[in-house]
Motif scaffolding. Structure first.
Motif, PDB file in Angstrom:
ATOM      1  N   ARG A  26       0.868  -1.317   0.082  1.00 28.71           N
ATOM      2  CA  ARG A  26       0.066   0.092  -0.151  1.00 28.71           C
ATOM      3  C   ARG A  26       0.871   1.120  -0.184  1.00 28.71           C
TER       4      ARG A  26
ATOM      5  N   TYR B 206     -16.807   7.804 -11.950  1.00 32.33           N
ATOM      6  CA  TYR B 206     -16.295   7.472 -10.706  1.00 32.33           C
ATOM      7  C   TYR B 206     -16.269   8.527  -9.792  1.00 32.33           C
TER       8      TYR B 206
ATOM      9  N   PHE C 184     -17.429   3.320  -8.386  1.00 28.55           N
ATOM     10  CA  PHE C 184     -18.104   3.332  -9.881  1.00 28.55           C
ATOM     11  C   PHE C 184     -19.552   4.062  -9.377  1.00 28.55           C
TER      12      PHE C 184
ATOM     13  N   ARG D 145       0.769   3.794  -2.885  1.00 26.12           N
ATOM     14  CA  ARG D 145       1.435   4.983  -2.651  1.00 26.12           C
ATOM     15  C   ARG D 145       3.188   5.187  -2.929  1.00 26.12           C
TER      16      ARG D 145
ATOM     17  N   PHE E  18      -2.722   2.957  -9.282  1.00 23.80           N
ATOM     18  CA  PHE E  18      -4.062   2.293  -9.210  1.00 23.80           C
ATOM     19  C   PHE E  18      -3.963   1.182 -10.363  1.00 23.80           C
TER      20      PHE E  18
ATOM     21  N   PHE F 249     -13.177  -2.233 -11.867  1.00 22.54           N
ATOM     22  CA  PHE F 249     -13.073  -2.185 -10.516  1.00 22.54           C
ATOM     23  C   PHE F 249     -11.519  -1.902 -10.282  1.00 22.54           C
ATOM     24  N   PHE F 250     -11.446  -1.011  -9.081  1.00 24.17           N
ATOM     25  CA  PHE F 250      -9.957  -0.538  -8.743  1.00 24.17           C
ATOM     26  C   PHE F 250      -9.603  -1.133  -7.321  1.00 24.17           C
ATOM     27  N   GLY F 251      -8.401  -1.198  -7.316  1.00 25.09           N
ATOM     28  CA  GLY F 251      -7.884  -1.478  -6.104  1.00 25.09           C
ATOM     29  C   GLY F 251      -7.680  -0.324  -5.076  1.00 25.09           C
ATOM     30  N   GLN F 252      -6.992  -0.384  -4.254  1.00 20.75           N
ATOM     31  CA  GLN F 252      -6.873   0.617  -2.981  1.00 20.75           C
ATOM     32  C   GLN F 252      -5.758   1.566  -3.390  1.00 20.75           C
TER      33      GLN F 252
ATOM     34  N   GLY G 119      -7.551  10.103  -0.788  1.00 17.73           N
ATOM     35  CA  GLY G 119      -6.853   9.052  -0.530  1.00 17.73           C
ATOM     36  C   GLY G 119      -7.239   7.545  -0.482  1.00 17.73           C
ATOM     37  N   GLU G 120      -8.555   7.263  -1.249  1.00 17.51           N
ATOM     38  CA  GLU G 120      -9.189   6.163  -1.330  1.00 17.51           C
ATOM     39  C   GLU G 120      -9.121   5.523  -2.874  1.00 17.51           C
ATOM     40  N   GLY G 121      -9.605   4.515  -2.997  1.00 14.73           N
ATOM     41  CA  GLY G 121      -9.861   3.935  -4.327  1.00 14.73           C
ATOM     42  C   GLY G 121     -11.298   4.638  -5.078  1.00 14.73           C
ATOM     43  N   LEU G 122     -11.318   4.214  -6.206  1.00 19.65           N
ATOM     44  CA  LEU G 122     -12.485   4.758  -6.956  1.00 19.65           C
ATOM     45  C   LEU G 122     -13.943   3.915  -6.949  1.00 19.65           C
TER      46      LEU G 122
END
Lengths: 116, 112
Positions: free
Chosen positions: A9, B35, B45, A112, A90, A106-109, B40-43
């Motif tokens: 992460r 989206y 939908f 950084r 990402f 669909f995306f991961g978190q 600081g987080e993911g996306l």
């Protein structure tokens, strides 16, 4: 766990070092993507893959290498990290199978990455 | 330059006000996706549009794709603090290309 996961992460590395970011999805999605997110640029596509052993360049591929030996994994390698590669990365996947079928990604978190 | 242009890049609105975010391309869009990203987080939908003239709504958010499939808008009615975040439009550039690209994003701030 089901879904798409990225590791690590957070990562700090030195200029010139090789670093690999991992991405794993459990849906057997055909398509996988790597993006970088920088202030003012939104998400920029680095590489994408339509299936195992099929990869293609995106908008900003220079300095990056990808591989996809298995459907579920899509690692991104920075061969010699530079400060300009400091970013949030990402990974995403989508199921593009089926004639004319478009689906959401669909995306991961995110990872950084800081290059010092 | 990016293939998708979003405007505005930043937006500050009073809670309860309506707002619109635009997404434009010089090319035909074969799939348009909205989206939302919390800082600081993911996306997450929101919606997908595919047909020219298509319009979809979810709660207080409405997205439209124009007839030429080159421009989309995202409209939020009676904004709330929970709407704050970064909104990104993404699109498939080319029929069946599956190359999903995104705009620069719009940073939305809701003031109480």
């Amino acid at each position: 766990d089901a879904g798409i996961t990225q590791s690590p992460r957070y990562k700090i590395t030195e200029t010139g070092r090789q670093v690999t970011l991992m991405c794993h999805q459990t849906w057997s999605h055909s398509y996988m993507f790597w993006y970088r997110q920088d202030l003012g640029h939104g998400l920029r596509l680095i590489y994408y893959s339509a299936a195992a052993d099929i990869t293609d360049k995106g908008e900003v591929p220079d300095g990056y290498v990808v591989s996809r030996s298995k459907t579920e994994n899509f690692p991104l390698t920075l061969e010699s990290a530079t400060r300009s590669q400091t970013s949030v990365y990402f990974c995403a996947s989508r199921d593009g199978r089926g004639r004319g079928r478009d689906t959401e990604a669909f995306f991961g978190q995110g990872t950084r990455l800081t290059v010092v | 330059s990016q293939e998708l242009e979003q405007s505005p890049q930043s937006l500050i609105v009073q809670e309860g006000k309506n707002l619109t975010i635009n997404c434009t391309s010089s090319k035909t869009l074969y799939g348009l996706y909205w989206y939302k990203q919390k800082y600081g987080e993911g996306l997450i939908f929101l919606m997908m549009l595919q047909k020219g003239g298509e319009e979809k709504s979810h709660e207080k958010i409405t997205a439209k794709l124009d007839e030429k499939k080159q421009q989309s808008s995202l409209h939020i009615t009676a904004s709330q603090p929970s709407h704050a975040g970064i909104y990104l439009c993404g699109a498939d550039m080319g029929r069946g290309a599956q190359k999903l690209v995104f705009g620069q994003g719009t940073r939305l701030t809701i003031n109480p």
